[in-house]
Write a protein that holds these residues in place. Structure first.
Motif, PDB file in Angstrom:
ATOM      1  N   TRP A  11       2.764 -11.157  -4.369  1.00  0.00           N
ATOM      2  CA  TRP A  11       1.392 -10.980  -4.058  1.00  0.00           C
ATOM      3  C   TRP A  11       0.796  -9.684  -4.820  1.00  0.00           C
ATOM      4  O   TRP A  11      -0.219  -9.381  -5.075  1.00  0.00           O
ATOM      5  CB  TRP A  11       1.355 -10.369  -2.490  1.00  0.00           C
ATOM      6  CG  TRP A  11       2.287  -9.656  -2.088  1.00  0.00           C
ATOM      7  CD1 TRP A  11       3.652  -9.425  -1.753  1.00  0.00           C
ATOM      8  CD2 TRP A  11       1.840  -8.005  -1.883  1.00  0.00           C
ATOM      9  NE1 TRP A  11       4.004  -8.213  -1.235  1.00  0.00           N
ATOM     10  CE2 TRP A  11       2.950  -7.346  -1.519  1.00  0.00           C
ATOM     11  CE3 TRP A  11       0.562  -7.141  -2.125  1.00  0.00           C
ATOM     12  CZ2 TRP A  11       2.993  -5.762  -1.101  1.00  0.00           C
ATOM     13  CZ3 TRP A  11       0.517  -6.017  -1.733  1.00  0.00           C
ATOM     14  CH2 TRP A  11       1.763  -5.320  -1.164  1.00  0.00           C
ATOM     15  N   LEU A  12       2.156  -8.795  -5.308  1.00  0.00           N
ATOM     16  CA  LEU A  12       1.574  -7.599  -6.055  1.00  0.00           C
ATOM     17  C   LEU A  12       1.012  -7.978  -7.379  1.00  0.00           C
ATOM     18  O   LEU A  12      -0.005  -7.345  -8.049  1.00  0.00           O
ATOM     19  CB  LEU A  12       2.625  -6.531  -6.384  1.00  0.00           C
ATOM     20  CG  LEU A  12       3.245  -6.025  -4.993  1.00  0.00           C
ATOM     21  CD1 LEU A  12       4.469  -5.302  -5.416  1.00  0.00           C
ATOM     22  CD2 LEU A  12       2.038  -5.108  -4.689  1.00  0.00           C
ATOM     23  N   THR A  13       1.488  -9.094  -8.057  1.00  0.00           N
ATOM     24  CA  THR A  13       0.998  -9.388  -9.446  1.00  0.00           C
ATOM     25  C   THR A  13      -0.204 -10.634  -9.121  1.00  0.00           C
ATOM     26  O   THR A  13      -1.017 -10.605 -10.114  1.00  0.00           O
ATOM     27  CB  THR A  13       2.193 -10.243 -10.239  1.00  0.00           C
ATOM     28  OG1 THR A  13       2.641 -11.205  -9.228  1.00  0.00           O
ATOM     29  CG2 THR A  13       3.318  -9.193 -10.455  1.00  0.00           C
ATOM     30  N   ASP A  14      -0.164 -11.446  -8.242  1.00  0.00           N
ATOM     31  CA  ASP A  14      -1.174 -12.094  -8.045  1.00  0.00           C
ATOM     32  C   ASP A  14      -1.686 -12.114  -6.643  1.00  0.00           C
ATOM     33  O   ASP A  14      -1.410 -13.020  -5.570  1.00  0.00           O
ATOM     34  CB  ASP A  14      -0.921 -13.690  -8.330  1.00  0.00           C
ATOM     35  CG  ASP A  14      -1.905 -14.822  -8.257  1.00  0.00           C
ATOM     36  OD1 ASP A  14      -3.069 -14.161  -8.309  1.00  0.00           O
ATOM     37  OD2 ASP A  14      -1.717 -16.041  -8.214  1.00  0.00           O
ATOM     38  N   PRO A  15      -2.467 -11.299  -6.214  1.00  0.00           N
ATOM     39  CA  PRO A  15      -2.788 -10.869  -4.955  1.00  0.00           C
ATOM     40  C   PRO A  15      -3.871 -11.809  -4.190  1.00  0.00           C
ATOM     41  O   PRO A  15      -3.762 -11.994  -3.084  1.00  0.00           O
ATOM     42  CB  PRO A  15      -3.154  -9.512  -4.582  1.00  0.00           C
ATOM     43  CG  PRO A  15      -3.757  -9.340  -6.084  1.00  0.00           C
ATOM     44  CD  PRO A  15      -3.036 -10.126  -7.067  1.00  0.00           C
ATOM     45  N   MET A  23      -6.287  -4.558  -1.106  1.00  0.00           N
ATOM     46  CA  MET A  23      -5.822  -3.437  -1.733  1.00  0.00           C
ATOM     47  C   MET A  23      -6.964  -2.267  -2.078  1.00  0.00           C
ATOM     48  O   MET A  23      -6.648  -1.124  -2.352  1.00  0.00           O
ATOM     49  CB  MET A  23      -5.044  -3.891  -3.137  1.00  0.00           C
ATOM     50  CG  MET A  23      -4.067  -4.687  -2.790  1.00  0.00           C
ATOM     51  SD  MET A  23      -3.212  -5.595  -3.951  1.00  0.00           S
ATOM     52  CE  MET A  23      -2.942  -4.315  -5.299  1.00  0.00           C
ATOM     53  N   LEU A  24      -8.082  -2.837  -2.510  1.00  0.00           N
ATOM     54  CA  LEU A  24      -9.133  -1.847  -3.028  1.00  0.00           C
ATOM     55  C   LEU A  24      -9.943  -0.991  -1.787  1.00  0.00           C
ATOM     56  O   LEU A  24     -10.200   0.215  -2.126  1.00  0.00           O
ATOM     57  CB  LEU A  24     -10.291  -2.716  -3.795  1.00  0.00           C
ATOM     58  CG  LEU A  24      -9.758  -3.457  -4.977  1.00  0.00           C
ATOM     59  CD1 LEU A  24     -10.850  -4.159  -5.500  1.00  0.00           C
ATOM     60  CD2 LEU A  24      -9.310  -2.222  -6.157  1.00  0.00           C
ATOM     61  N   LEU A  25      -9.786  -1.587  -0.428  1.00  0.00           N
ATOM     62  CA  LEU A  25     -10.488  -0.950   0.524  1.00  0.00           C
ATOM     63  C   LEU A  25      -9.340  -0.084   1.204  1.00  0.00           C
ATOM     64  O   LEU A  25     -10.101   0.740   2.021  1.00  0.00           O
ATOM     65  CB  LEU A  25     -11.104  -1.980   1.270  1.00  0.00           C
ATOM     66  CG  LEU A  25     -12.228  -2.822   0.998  1.00  0.00           C
ATOM     67  CD1 LEU A  25     -12.708  -3.852   1.865  1.00  0.00           C
ATOM     68  CD2 LEU A  25     -13.514  -1.943   0.610  1.00  0.00           C
ATOM     69  N   LEU A  28     -10.074   3.797   0.848  1.00  0.00           N
ATOM     70  CA  LEU A  28     -11.294   3.928   1.673  1.00  0.00           C
ATOM     71  C   LEU A  28     -11.030   4.190   2.984  1.00  0.00           C
ATOM     72  O   LEU A  28     -11.720   5.174   3.874  1.00  0.00           O
ATOM     73  CB  LEU A  28     -12.512   3.068   1.224  1.00  0.00           C
ATOM     74  CG  LEU A  28     -13.733   3.578   1.787  1.00  0.00           C
ATOM     75  CD1 LEU A  28     -14.309   4.856   1.726  1.00  0.00           C
ATOM     76  CD2 LEU A  28     -14.737   2.299   1.459  1.00  0.00           C
ATOM     77  N   ALA A  29     -10.495   2.993   3.705  1.00  0.00           N
ATOM     78  CA  ALA A  29     -10.135   3.033   4.962  1.00  0.00           C
ATOM     79  C   ALA A  29      -9.367   4.110   5.362  1.00  0.00           C
ATOM     80  O   ALA A  29      -9.576   4.812   6.497  1.00  0.00           O
ATOM     81  CB  ALA A  29      -9.403   1.768   5.139  1.00  0.00           C
ATOM     82  N   LEU A  30      -8.328   4.657   4.590  1.00  0.00           N
ATOM     83  CA  LEU A  30      -7.444   5.880   4.966  1.00  0.00           C
ATOM     84  C   LEU A  30      -8.258   7.031   4.955  1.00  0.00           C
ATOM     85  O   LEU A  30      -8.323   8.049   5.791  1.00  0.00           O
ATOM     86  CB  LEU A  30      -6.354   5.612   3.887  1.00  0.00           C
ATOM     87  CG  LEU A  30      -5.546   7.062   4.038  1.00  0.00           C
ATOM     88  CD1 LEU A  30      -4.742   7.117   5.530  1.00  0.00           C
ATOM     89  CD2 LEU A  30      -4.406   7.272   3.074  1.00  0.00           C
ATOM     90  N   LEU A  31      -9.294   7.079   3.958  1.00  0.00           N
ATOM     91  CA  LEU A  31     -10.151   8.349   3.996  1.00  0.00           C
ATOM     92  C   LEU A  31     -10.975   8.365   5.206  1.00  0.00           C
ATOM     93  O   LEU A  31     -11.444   9.409   5.814  1.00  0.00           O
ATOM     94  CB  LEU A  31     -10.822   8.487   2.629  1.00  0.00           C
ATOM     95  CG  LEU A  31     -11.837   9.472   2.352  1.00  0.00           C
ATOM     96  CD1 LEU A  31     -10.922  10.944   2.156  1.00  0.00           C
ATOM     97  CD2 LEU A  31     -12.687   9.448   1.223  1.00  0.00           C
ATOM     98  N   VAL A  32     -11.775   7.197   5.583  1.00  0.00           N
ATOM     99  CA  VAL A  32     -12.554   7.095   6.692  1.00  0.00           C
ATOM    100  C   VAL A  32     -11.751   7.675   7.807  1.00  0.00           C
ATOM    101  O   VAL A  32     -12.182   8.397   8.792  1.00  0.00           O
ATOM    102  CB  VAL A  32     -13.351   5.817   6.683  1.00  0.00           C
ATOM    103  CG1 VAL A  32     -13.881   5.514   8.031  1.00  0.00           C
ATOM    104  CG2 VAL A  32     -14.123   5.583   5.617  1.00  0.00           C
TER     105      VAL A  32
END
Length: 300
Positions: A11-15, A23-25, A28-32
């Motif tokens: 899943w790391l190479t083909d998520p 992975m991208l969010l 941001l979720a951690l920051l919020v």
């Protein structure tokens, strides 16, 4: 020789689309969570304690006692009433003025940049600075407003000596300060409306007023909803302008809920009761947001 493929980490190479979105969010979720969720939870937690820094005693769990104290606190009800009054007056006022300014800035004339630049000036001014400026404008002796009234033959008004006139001055200042913010959001919405719709309406013989009601206003509703959400939430949190213009006077008649929170937490160092008041303000903001979102969903 290449290393054998390990399906455990495939899943790391083909998520996939969903994995890539997670992975991208995740940052941001951690920051919020760190800057929004944790402070709100901490606020709710502190509101359940009798935590006064002036008493010299450790925090004591009292449950909902701080919220019960509000029911018998006349200052709480006065500041809540003032906050709701400012919200009910300034939000529609800023919307009407902001819409007029946005329509003017969107007109197809050659040199419209001064109009658009003028929208940024009130928005860019700090709230406290705007309050100080208008406190001078409404000064009873050498203020600009009373000077204009004298020139037109009217009696000058002692603006900050009565609750009604003080609240009027505050509301006018808030409308002036916040209408530019509304105008910027509405201007962005106006620029998304295709010009071909107006050209087709001209061919059909529709006048400007009918075009406004049949084309502009319906297509501008999403931008209006966004502007109303942000403006209403900030109106419920009004602090700087009343604080710098009247400091809540005369006799606390123009004090807002945010000013009462500041008084309890900063001046009286009563973190428990101040946190409970802040929870009420937070719940009011969430209630307004939910109502607006339900209205948008219903119309959608």
């Amino acid at each position: 020789m290449t290393a054998p493929h390990n399906p455990r980490f495939a899943w790391l190479t083909d998520p996939g689309d969903r994995g890539l979105a997670i992975m991208l969010l995740a940052p941001l979720a951690l920051l919020v969570t760190l800057i929004v969720v944790y402070p709100v939870l901490r606020l709710f937690y502190t509101s359940l304690f009798d935590h006064s820094l002036t008493s010299g005693l450790p925090p004591r769990f009292v449950g909902l006692q701080n919220f019960g104290l509000m029911l018998d606190d006349p200052t709480f009800w006065t500041t809540l009433k003032n906050t709701l009054l400012i919200t009910l007056v300034t939000v529609p006022g800023a919307l009407i003025m902001g819409l007029a300014m946005a329509l003017m800035a969107n007109m197809p004339f050659k040199y419209h940049w001064p109009v658009r630049l003028s929208l940024l000036i009130p928005w860019a001014l700090p709230l406290a600075f705007a309050g100080l400026i208008f406190a001078w404008f409404f000064h009873s002796e050498y203020g600009v407003v009373n000077d204009i009234l004298r020139r037109f033959g009217f009696q000058p008004v002692i603006w900050f000596n009565s609750p009604g006139w003080s609240m009027t001055a505050i509301c006018l200042t808030v409308i002036w300060k916040t209408s530019s913010f509304m105008a910027l959001i509405l201007l962005a919405g106006l620029q998304t409306i295709p010009r071909s719709l107006y050209e087709a309406a001209d061919v059909d013989g529709a006048g400007k007023l009918r075009q406004f009601w049949e084309i502009t206003l319906p297509l501008l509703r999403p931008a209006i909803a966004v502007a109303l959400i942000f403006r209403t939430i900030t109106a419920l949190q009004t602090f700087d302008i009343p604080y710098t213009m009247t400091a809540g006077g005369p006799g606390g008649s123009t004090a807002t809920l945010a000013m009462y929170i500041h008084q309890n937490t900063v001046s009286f160092l009563d973190l428990g009761y101040g946190s409970a008041l802040a929870v009420v303000m937070f719940l009011l903001s969430m209630l307004v947001t939910v109502l607006y979102l339900r209205m948008i969903r219903a119309r959608g």
